[in-house]
Design a protein around this motif. Structure first.
Motif, PDB file in Angstrom:
ATOM      1  N   LEU A   1       0.872  -1.177   0.000  1.00 34.65           N
ATOM      2  CA  LEU A   1       0.000   0.000   0.000  1.00 34.65           C
ATOM      3  C   LEU A   1       0.904   1.221   0.000  1.00 34.65           C
ATOM      4  O   LEU A   1       1.619   1.463   0.977  1.00 34.65           O
ATOM      5  N   LYS A   2       0.909   1.971  -1.060  1.00 35.00           N
ATOM      6  CA  LYS A   2       1.782   3.150  -1.126  1.00 35.00           C
ATOM      7  C   LYS A   2       1.349   4.165  -0.085  1.00 35.00           C
ATOM      8  O   LYS A   2       0.172   4.509   0.030  1.00 35.00           O
ATOM      9  N   ASN A   3       2.322   4.642   0.666  1.00 35.88           N
ATOM     10  CA  ASN A   3       2.058   5.570   1.780  1.00 35.88           C
ATOM     11  C   ASN A   3       1.030   4.976   2.745  1.00 35.88           C
ATOM     12  O   ASN A   3       0.223   5.709   3.327  1.00 35.88           O
ATOM     13  N   ASP A   4       1.056   3.651   2.904  1.00 30.67           N
ATOM     14  CA  ASP A   4       0.139   2.941   3.799  1.00 30.67           C
ATOM     15  C   ASP A   4      -1.333   3.175   3.453  1.00 30.67           C
ATOM     16  O   ASP A   4      -2.211   3.028   4.311  1.00 30.67           O
ATOM     17  N   THR A   5      -1.606   3.537   2.206  1.00 27.26           N
ATOM     18  CA  THR A   5      -2.968   3.894   1.813  1.00 27.26           C
ATOM     19  C   THR A   5      -3.401   3.258   0.492  1.00 27.26           C
ATOM     20  O   THR A   5      -4.440   2.604   0.417  1.00 27.26           O
ATOM     21  N   TYR A   6      -2.605   3.441  -0.536  1.00 24.38           N
ATOM     22  CA  TYR A   6      -3.043   3.204  -1.912  1.00 24.38           C
ATOM     23  C   TYR A   6      -2.512   1.875  -2.457  1.00 24.38           C
ATOM     24  O   TYR A   6      -1.293   1.644  -2.437  1.00 24.38           O
ATOM     25  N   PRO A   7      -3.385   0.987  -2.963  1.00 32.35           N
ATOM     26  CA  PRO A   7      -2.922  -0.316  -3.449  1.00 32.35           C
ATOM     27  C   PRO A   7      -2.327  -0.291  -4.854  1.00 32.35           C
ATOM     28  O   PRO A   7      -2.241  -1.326  -5.513  1.00 32.35           O
ATOM     29  N   LEU A   8      -1.898   0.881  -5.307  1.00 29.81           N
ATOM     30  CA  LEU A   8      -1.257   1.029  -6.625  1.00 29.81           C
ATOM     31  C   LEU A   8      -2.168   0.576  -7.764  1.00 29.81           C
ATOM     32  O   LEU A   8      -1.712  -0.036  -8.732  1.00 29.81           O
ATOM     33  N   SER A   9      -3.441   0.889  -7.648  1.00 31.15           N
ATOM     34  CA  SER A   9      -4.433   0.444  -8.626  1.00 31.15           C
ATOM     35  C   SER A   9      -4.067   0.857 -10.047  1.00 31.15           C
ATOM     36  O   SER A   9      -3.853   0.016 -10.925  1.00 31.15           O
ATOM     37  N   VAL A  10      -3.983   2.162 -10.297  1.00 31.74           N
ATOM     38  CA  VAL A  10      -3.689   2.663 -11.638  1.00 31.74           C
ATOM     39  C   VAL A  10      -2.207   2.523 -11.955  1.00 31.74           C
ATOM     40  O   VAL A  10      -1.830   2.170 -13.078  1.00 31.74           O
ATOM     41  N   SER A  11      -1.351   2.766 -10.961  1.00 34.02           N
ATOM     42  CA  SER A  11       0.095   2.665 -11.180  1.00 34.02           C
ATOM     43  C   SER A  11       0.464   1.325 -11.790  1.00 34.02           C
ATOM     44  O   SER A  11       1.248   1.237 -12.736  1.00 34.02           O
ATOM     45  N   ALA A  12      -0.102   0.268 -11.223  1.00 34.59           N
ATOM     46  CA  ALA A  12       0.227  -1.080 -11.687  1.00 34.59           C
ATOM     47  C   ALA A  12      -0.378  -1.372 -13.053  1.00 34.59           C
ATOM     48  O   ALA A  12       0.298  -1.851 -13.961  1.00 34.59           O
ATOM     49  N   GLU A  13      -1.666  -1.074 -13.220  1.00 38.71           N
ATOM     50  CA  GLU A  13      -2.330  -1.441 -14.473  1.00 38.71           C
ATOM     51  C   GLU A  13      -1.801  -0.641 -15.655  1.00 38.71           C
ATOM     52  O   GLU A  13      -1.742  -1.151 -16.779  1.00 38.71           O
ATOM     53  N   ARG A  14      -1.357   0.595 -15.425  1.00 36.53           N
ATOM     54  CA  ARG A  14      -0.859   1.412 -16.536  1.00 36.53           C
ATOM     55  C   ARG A  14       0.359   0.772 -17.205  1.00 36.53           C
ATOM     56  O   ARG A  14       0.518   0.841 -18.419  1.00 36.53           O
ATOM     57  N   MET A  15       1.234   0.165 -16.395  1.00 37.37           N
ATOM     58  CA  MET A  15       2.405  -0.457 -16.986  1.00 37.37           C
ATOM     59  C   MET A  15       2.010  -1.592 -17.919  1.00 37.37           C
ATOM     60  O   MET A  15       2.570  -1.744 -19.013  1.00 37.37           O
ATOM     61  N   PHE A  16       1.016  -2.370 -17.532  1.00 36.20           N
ATOM     62  CA  PHE A  16       0.614  -3.504 -18.361  1.00 36.20           C
ATOM     63  C   PHE A  16      -0.214  -3.067 -19.557  1.00 36.20           C
ATOM     64  O   PHE A  16      -0.165  -3.686 -20.625  1.00 36.20           O
ATOM     65  N   GLN A  17      -0.960  -1.982 -19.405  1.00 37.22           N
ATOM     66  CA  GLN A  17      -1.642  -1.404 -20.561  1.00 37.22           C
ATOM     67  C   GLN A  17      -0.610  -0.857 -21.549  1.00 37.22           C
ATOM     68  O   GLN A  17      -0.729  -1.056 -22.764  1.00 37.22           O
ATOM     69  N   SER A  18       0.410  -0.196 -21.021  1.00 37.65           N
ATOM     70  CA  SER A  18       1.454   0.374 -21.865  1.00 37.65           C
ATOM     71  C   SER A  18       2.211  -0.712 -22.626  1.00 37.65           C
ATOM     72  O   SER A  18       2.484  -0.579 -23.826  1.00 37.65           O
ATOM     73  N   LEU A  19       2.549  -1.794 -21.949  1.00 34.41           N
ATOM     74  CA  LEU A  19       3.271  -2.892 -22.586  1.00 34.41           C
ATOM     75  C   LEU A  19       2.436  -3.512 -23.702  1.00 34.41           C
ATOM     76  O   LEU A  19       2.939  -3.787 -24.803  1.00 34.41           O
ATOM     77  N   ALA A  20       1.144  -3.730 -23.430  1.00 38.42           N
ATOM     78  CA  ALA A  20       0.265  -4.336 -24.440  1.00 38.42           C
ATOM     79  C   ALA A  20       0.120  -3.427 -25.655  1.00 38.42           C
ATOM     80  O   ALA A  20       0.115  -3.894 -26.805  1.00 38.42           O
ATOM     81  N   LEU A  21      -0.009  -2.124 -25.435  1.00 33.02           N
ATOM     82  CA  LEU A  21      -0.121  -1.172 -26.540  1.00 33.02           C
ATOM     83  C   LEU A  21       1.150  -1.124 -27.376  1.00 33.02           C
ATOM     84  O   LEU A  21       1.099  -1.099 -28.614  1.00 33.02           O
ATOM     85  N   ALA A  22       2.282  -1.118 -26.703  1.00 30.85           N
ATOM     86  CA  ALA A  22       3.560  -1.077 -27.417  1.00 30.85           C
ATOM     87  C   ALA A  22       3.741  -2.333 -28.265  1.00 30.85           C
ATOM     88  O   ALA A  22       4.199  -2.261 -29.412  1.00 30.85           O
ATOM     89  N   GLU A  23       3.376  -3.483 -27.725  1.00 29.49           N
ATOM     90  CA  GLU A  23       3.480  -4.735 -28.474  1.00 29.49           C
ATOM     91  C   GLU A  23       2.545  -4.731 -29.672  1.00 29.49           C
ATOM     92  O   GLU A  23       2.901  -5.185 -30.762  1.00 29.49           O
ATOM     93  N   TYR A  24       1.332  -4.183 -29.473  1.00 30.23           N
ATOM     94  CA  TYR A  24       0.359  -4.104 -30.571  1.00 30.23           C
ATOM     95  C   TYR A  24       0.857  -3.181 -31.683  1.00 30.23           C
ATOM     96  O   TYR A  24       0.754  -3.502 -32.876  1.00 30.23           O
ATOM     97  N   ALA A  25       1.398  -2.023 -31.304  1.00 29.48           N
ATOM     98  CA  ALA A  25       1.907  -1.067 -32.292  1.00 29.48           C
ATOM     99  C   ALA A  25       3.060  -1.666 -33.081  1.00 29.48           C
ATOM    100  O   ALA A  25       3.153  -1.487 -34.302  1.00 29.48           O
ATOM    101  N   ARG A  26       3.937  -2.388 -32.394  1.00 25.66           N
ATOM    102  CA  ARG A  26       5.080  -3.017 -33.066  1.00 25.66           C
ATOM    103  C   ARG A  26       4.617  -4.097 -34.039  1.00 25.66           C
ATOM    104  O   ARG A  26       5.073  -4.152 -35.185  1.00 25.66           O
TER     105      ARG A  26
END
Length: 395
Positions: A82-107
């Motif tokens: 939990l970032k700062n004992d509060t946030y479960p990194l909801s968007v932080s985590a999913e953005r990386m995997f969305q970014s990877l999938a998009l980059a692979e699709y574009a390539r």
């Protein structure tokens, strides 16, 4: 005509990008939504319809939910992160995997450009650009909203001028939905004083009668809800649905962005918060003292580096190996009470519960040592303190 692949969510920012890239830059826009577990079939169909209305030439849905869980979420859970004992990194985590999938699709589709709707003031621009530059380095990145420095009001006025109709009141908030939580940003979160109004939360309170549930873990992973065996992904979805009825998991996170400025965002994450807290409670019973202490700082670094777009660094694989190893005995059932706006951890049952060991009961009795052993241990244990204190006596 040159082709651009655009990360599309159906919201204000990405809808603006479709219209701008089509009308102003004359590009053939291919929209892609990467589903990390937060969208229903009906919602995905609505987003596809909106994409074509905006001018998309082709629309694709890429589902990364299982990959997201296996390659990331199980480590966030293993680390009780939990970032700062509060946030479960909801968007932080999913953005990386969305970014990877998009980059692979574009390539794979030999796109000339790849685009996203991030502003120049947040973390997402870094996550997208880092993944794009590593996975698809020959594809040029376009970021209309960042490059033009647009406000949400300017985006709305541009779309209105181009005949686009949307729920403009709803567009006041940026909502990002995923299996690990939904973030809500805008209006009040741009201040340091105001809380989000009830109407801004995507999930409303619909159940008030308290109930007790059970979650079973095997080697750190959730495998059963109320005794019903299911996959971790299905369990997270079911728990989000169940606990969401109680409006559990709401909070506002304040933290440091990658750019060095402070950021504030609301979120609701019923399943992640219950699972993380329940998993942590189980670990307290079954893990050794040194496992828990070392895991704390390793997990903190793992969450920090993931948040700051460093998922592709090999050190992340090193930390994942430790986190996975630490889960060998994290098996058992956690009991939780659900109530409106809150939950209570009631207790656990596990074959590895060190509190139920026959060796000793805290504060009561033991079978492994007698009073002489205890006195000798305490005497040696206090040696350094007594030596340090002796100089005070001499002075």
């Amino acid at each position: 005509m040159k082709k651009v692949v655009l990360a599309y969510s159906g919201g204000l920012d990405t809808s603006y990008c479709v219209v701008y890239l089509t009308k102003e830059l004359g590009l053939e826009v291919h929209t892609v939504i990467v589903n990390s577990g937060g969208f229903s079939k009906e919602e995905l169909a609505g987003i596809e319809k909106r994409a074509y209305e905006m001018g998309s030439k082709r629309h694709e849905v890429i589902d990364v939910t299982e990959r997201f869980y296996h390659d990331c979420l199980r480590y966030l859970l293993a680390g009780n992160i939990l970032k700062n004992d509060t946030y479960p990194l909801s968007v932080s985590a999913e953005r990386m995997f969305q970014s990877l999938a998009l980059a692979e699709y574009a390539r794979e589709n030999k796109a000339d450009y790849i685009a996203h709707g991030s502003t120049g003031a947040g973390n997402d621009q870094v996550r997208f650009d880092v993944a794009f530059s590593v996975i698809s380095p020959d594809t040029e990145i376009i970021t209309p909203i960042r490059d033009l420095g647009l406000s949400r009001q300017q985006e709305i006025e541009y779309l209105q001028a181009n005949g686009v109709e949307m729920s403009w009141e709803k567009a006041k908030y940026s909502i990002n939905k995923g299996i690990w939580g939904t973030s809500v940003g805008g209006v009040e979160t741009l201040t340091s004083r105001q809380g989000l109004p009830e109407s801004a939360w995507p999930t409303q309170l619909s159940k008030t009668e308290p109930q007790e549930i059970s979650i079973t873990f095997e080697e750190g992973e959730p495998v059963a809800l109320n005794g019903k065996t299911m996959s971790p992904v299905d369990l997270i979805v079911a728990l989000n649905e169940l606990a969401g009825q109680y409006a559990i998991g709401r909070d506002v996170h304040v933290g440091d962005t990658i750019l060095g400025i402070k950021g504030r965002v609301g979120f609701e994450a019923p399943a992640p918060l219950i699972l993380i807290k329940g998993h942590h409670l189980l670990e307290k019973h079954v893990s050794s003292r040194w496992q828990l202490l070392h895991k704390d700082y390793i997990a903190n670094w793992y969450g920090t580096l993931l948040h700051e777009a460093q998922y592709l660094d090999p050190v992340m694989r090193d930390m994942e190996a430790f986190l996975e190893s630490s889960q060998a005995r994290v098996s058992g059932t956690v009991y939780v009470a659900l109530k409106p706006y809150q939950f209570e951890l009631l207790g656990i049952e596990s074959d590895f519960d060190m509190m139920q060991s026959k060796v000793a009961t805290y504060g009561e009795e033991n079978n492994a040592w007698d009073s002489r052993d205890a006195k000798g241990f305490i005497k040696i244990f206090s040696n350094q303190l007594r030596i340090h204190s002796s100089f005070n006596d001499e002075n």
